[in-house]
Design a protein around this motif. Structure first.
Motif, PDB file in Angstrom:
ATOM      1  N   ALA A   1       0.827  -1.215   0.000  1.00  0.00           N
ATOM      2  CA  ALA A   1       0.000   0.000   0.000  1.00  0.00           C
ATOM      3  C   ALA A   1       0.860   1.262   0.000  1.00  0.00           C
ATOM      4  CB  ALA A   1      -0.923   0.005   1.216  1.00  0.00           C
ATOM      5  N   GLY A   2       2.126   1.142   0.381  1.00  0.00           N
ATOM      6  CA  GLY A   2       3.038   2.288   0.393  1.00  0.00           C
ATOM      7  C   GLY A   2       3.788   2.474  -0.909  1.00  0.00           C
ATOM      8  N   GLU A   3       3.645   1.526  -1.812  1.00  0.00           N
ATOM      9  CA  GLU A   3       4.322   1.633  -3.110  1.00  0.00           C
ATOM     10  C   GLU A   3       3.514   2.565  -4.024  1.00  0.00           C
ATOM     11  OE1 GLU A   3       7.452  -0.234  -4.009  1.00  0.00           O
ATOM     12  OE2 GLU A   3       7.268   0.198  -1.878  1.00  0.00           O
ATOM     13  N   PRO A   4       4.179   3.508  -4.689  1.00  0.00           N
ATOM     14  CA  PRO A   4       3.428   4.533  -5.419  1.00  0.00           C
ATOM     15  C   PRO A   4       2.689   4.037  -6.662  1.00  0.00           C
ATOM     16  CG  PRO A   4       5.807   4.839  -5.689  1.00  0.00           C
ATOM     17  CD  PRO A   4       5.624   3.742  -4.698  1.00  0.00           C
ATOM     18  N   ASP A   5       3.157   2.966  -7.304  1.00  0.00           N
ATOM     19  CA  ASP A   5       2.598   2.622  -8.621  1.00  0.00           C
ATOM     20  C   ASP A   5       1.554   1.510  -8.609  1.00  0.00           C
ATOM     21  OD1 ASP A   5       4.182   4.536  -9.748  1.00  0.00           O
ATOM     22  OD2 ASP A   5       5.881   3.152  -9.992  1.00  0.00           O
ATOM     23  N   VAL A   6       1.021   1.201  -7.462  1.00  0.00           N
ATOM     24  CA  VAL A   6       0.052   0.104  -7.394  1.00  0.00           C
ATOM     25  C   VAL A   6      -1.345   0.648  -7.673  1.00  0.00           C
ATOM     26  CG1 VAL A   6      -0.905  -1.739  -5.956  1.00  0.00           C
ATOM     27  CG2 VAL A   6       1.471  -1.035  -5.677  1.00  0.00           C
ATOM     28  N   ALA A   7      -1.973   0.114  -8.736  1.00  0.00           N
ATOM     29  CA  ALA A   7      -3.337   0.552  -9.065  1.00  0.00           C
ATOM     30  C   ALA A   7      -4.322  -0.113  -8.105  1.00  0.00           C
ATOM     31  CB  ALA A   7      -3.661   0.164 -10.505  1.00  0.00           C
ATOM     32  N   LEU A   8      -5.237   0.681  -7.589  1.00  0.00           N
ATOM     33  CA  LEU A   8      -6.176   0.175  -6.580  1.00  0.00           C
ATOM     34  C   LEU A   8      -7.596   0.156  -7.126  1.00  0.00           C
ATOM     35  CD1 LEU A   8      -4.824   2.064  -3.437  1.00  0.00           C
ATOM     36  CD2 LEU A   8      -4.115  -0.146  -4.351  1.00  0.00           C
ATOM     37  N   PRO A   9      -8.445  -0.711  -6.621  1.00  0.00           N
ATOM     38  CA  PRO A   9      -8.226  -1.764  -5.631  1.00  0.00           C
ATOM     39  C   PRO A   9      -7.326  -2.899  -6.171  1.00  0.00           C
ATOM     40  CG  PRO A   9     -10.574  -1.234  -5.802  1.00  0.00           C
ATOM     41  CD  PRO A   9      -9.888  -0.548  -6.941  1.00  0.00           C
ATOM     42  N   HIS A  10      -6.492  -3.405  -5.276  1.00  0.00           N
ATOM     43  CA  HIS A  10      -5.546  -4.465  -5.629  1.00  0.00           C
ATOM     44  C   HIS A  10      -5.795  -5.663  -4.712  1.00  0.00           C
ATOM     45  CE1 HIS A  10      -1.633  -5.872  -7.237  1.00  0.00           C
ATOM     46  NE2 HIS A  10      -1.531  -6.467  -6.053  1.00  0.00           N
ATOM     47  N   LEU A  11      -5.848  -6.839  -5.333  1.00  0.00           N
ATOM     48  CA  LEU A  11      -6.096  -8.075  -4.581  1.00  0.00           C
ATOM     49  C   LEU A  11      -4.795  -8.836  -4.354  1.00  0.00           C
ATOM     50  CD1 LEU A  11      -8.107 -10.401  -3.580  1.00  0.00           C
ATOM     51  CD2 LEU A  11      -7.984 -11.237  -5.937  1.00  0.00           C
ATOM     52  N   VAL A  12      -4.531  -9.191  -3.104  1.00  0.00           N
ATOM     53  CA  VAL A  12      -3.419 -10.096  -2.778  1.00  0.00           C
ATOM     54  C   VAL A  12      -4.058 -11.407  -2.320  1.00  0.00           C
ATOM     55  CG1 VAL A  12      -1.415 -10.499  -1.325  1.00  0.00           C
ATOM     56  CG2 VAL A  12      -1.962  -8.162  -2.047  1.00  0.00           C
ATOM     57  N   LEU A  13      -3.881 -12.420  -3.138  1.00  0.00           N
ATOM     58  CA  LEU A  13      -4.527 -13.715  -2.892  1.00  0.00           C
ATOM     59  C   LEU A  13      -3.450 -14.745  -2.576  1.00  0.00           C
ATOM     60  CD1 LEU A  13      -7.082 -15.593  -3.234  1.00  0.00           C
ATOM     61  CD2 LEU A  13      -6.518 -15.689  -5.673  1.00  0.00           C
ATOM     62  N   ALA A  14      -3.713 -15.604  -1.598  1.00  0.00           N
ATOM     63  CA  ALA A  14      -2.711 -16.619  -1.249  1.00  0.00           C
ATOM     64  C   ALA A  14      -3.376 -17.976  -1.063  1.00  0.00           C
ATOM     65  CB  ALA A  14      -1.976 -16.228   0.027  1.00  0.00           C
ATOM     66  N   ALA A  15      -2.676 -19.018  -1.487  1.00  0.00           N
ATOM     67  CA  ALA A  15      -3.177 -20.374  -1.238  1.00  0.00           C
ATOM     68  C   ALA A  15      -2.945 -20.754   0.213  1.00  0.00           C
ATOM     69  CB  ALA A  15      -2.473 -21.367  -2.160  1.00  0.00           C
ATOM     70  N   ARG A  16      -1.827 -20.291   0.780  1.00  0.00           N
ATOM     71  CA  ARG A  16      -1.444 -20.662   2.140  1.00  0.00           C
ATOM     72  C   ARG A  16      -0.774 -19.491   2.831  1.00  0.00           C
ATOM     73  NH1 ARG A  16       1.192 -24.142  -0.224  1.00  0.00           N
ATOM     74  NH2 ARG A  16      -0.550 -25.165  -1.225  1.00  0.00           N
ATOM     75  N   GLN A  17      -1.053 -19.330   4.118  1.00  0.00           N
ATOM     76  CA  GLN A  17      -0.349 -18.316   4.919  1.00  0.00           C
ATOM     77  C   GLN A  17       0.402 -19.030   6.042  1.00  0.00           C
ATOM     78  OE1 GLN A  17      -2.819 -14.282   5.129  1.00  0.00           O
ATOM     79  NE2 GLN A  17      -3.901 -15.948   6.105  1.00  0.00           N
ATOM     80  N   SER A  18       1.655 -18.627   6.245  1.00  0.00           N
ATOM     81  CA  SER A  18       2.408 -19.247   7.340  1.00  0.00           C
ATOM     82  C   SER A  18       2.288 -18.426   8.620  1.00  0.00           C
ATOM     83  CB  SER A  18       3.882 -19.389   6.955  1.00  0.00           C
ATOM     84  OG  SER A  18       4.398 -18.130   6.569  1.00  0.00           O
TER      85      SER A  18
END
Ligand code: BTN
Length: 269
Positions: free
Chosen positions: A38-55
């Motif tokens: 969210a702090g990166e300037p060039d990320v177009a929003l809304p942006h989805l971060v999807l994961a199969a697994r979280q540790s």
């Protein structure tokens, strides 16, 4: 086998809410990563971060979030102003997210009993099917983390999770199409989160979340106990107001609670 393949990701790219998405087979926490992104300037929003697994999945109140293979775990990075969400309405985001998730999931199990549990859980047949962790990592950036029990088993889950949680496939009697479930949830979230007076186009069918809430509220009419730090409030829930505050009728008079942890609900474990 990967939980999502390239074909699934192409399907998700057609979801109107999203400006961008990324998929990780394994990550620590999608919320932690999304907060950094969210702090990166060039990320177009809304942006989805999807994961199969979280540790290192995180829950509310510093708890960890357990999820098995076949669950949906993802975070959305949102620009509150672009969605038209006024700063004083930010506390409503987790409530609206819960309602959006519920409305996206309900058509897959239309005969089941669906509830939202203030402030941010979704219940299926009186057990938790979804948890939400909404965070503000920097001004005007929201990270909404969502974990949904879809096709996962609880065989390897800690016993407290096993007793309280349910997966949709348990009620369906078969696995559900994960990518379609996610697409439906994202579509329904757009209806609940876009306020229509920002730069993001208003949804075609704007469902008024506050009017929908009473239909699904688990707490309304029930005796509940709410913890707020060292304080504990007990009373009958009378719903919520437009700021997302829980309204309680207590023996010492009405209470309006903007935050808290639900310690008990009469008739619900
Ligand atoms: C809760 O009920 O305590 C909230 C659980 C939120 C879990 C989701 S899973 C995806 C996202 N990433 C995290 O680390 N947590 C949220």
């Amino acid at each position: 086998m990967a939980l999502f393949d390239e074909h699934d990701l192409e399907r998700l790219r057609t979801v109107p809410l999203l400006a961008g998405l990324e998929y990780h087979e394994e990550i620590g926490s999608t919320n932690d990563y999304a907060a950094w992104l969210a702090g990166e300037p060039d990320v177009a929003l809304p942006h989805l971060v999807l994961a199969a697994r979280q540790s290192a999945g995180r829950g509310r109140g510093g708890n960890s979030w357990w999820s098995g293979d076949g669950a949906l775990t993802f975070s959305l990075i949102l620009d509150a102003a672009a969605l038209g969400i006024a700063p004083r309405r930010l506390p409503t985001v987790s409530l609206r997210t819960g309602l959006g998730v519920l409305r996206g999931l309900e058509p897959f199990l239309p005969r089941a009993t669906w509830h939202v549990k203030w402030p941010n859980d979704v219940y299926l047949d009186h057990r938790k099917v979804c948890g939400i962790l909404a965070e503000v990592p920097r001004p005007n950036r929201l990270v909404v983390g969502i974990g949904i029990n879809v096709n996962n088993s609880f065989a390897a889950a800690p016993s407290d999770v096993r007793g309280r949680a349910v997966a949709m496939s348990q009620l369906a009697g078969q696995p559900l199409p994960l990518v379609e479930v996610l697409a439906a949830v994202l579509g329904s979230l757009a209806e609940m989160l876009v306020d229509g007076n920002g730069s993001y186009p208003p949804p075609q069918s704007h469902a008024p979340w506050l009017e929908l809430w009473p239909q699904y509220c688990l707490l309304t009419g029930r005796k509940v106990e709410i913890e707020q730090g060292q304080r504990r409030y007990a009373g009958i829930c009378e719903g919520i107001d437009a700021d997302g505050a829980l309204l309680l009728a207590t023996p010492s008079g009405p209470q309006r609670l903007l935050s808290g942890v639900v310690a008990s609900v009469q008739g619900v474990r």
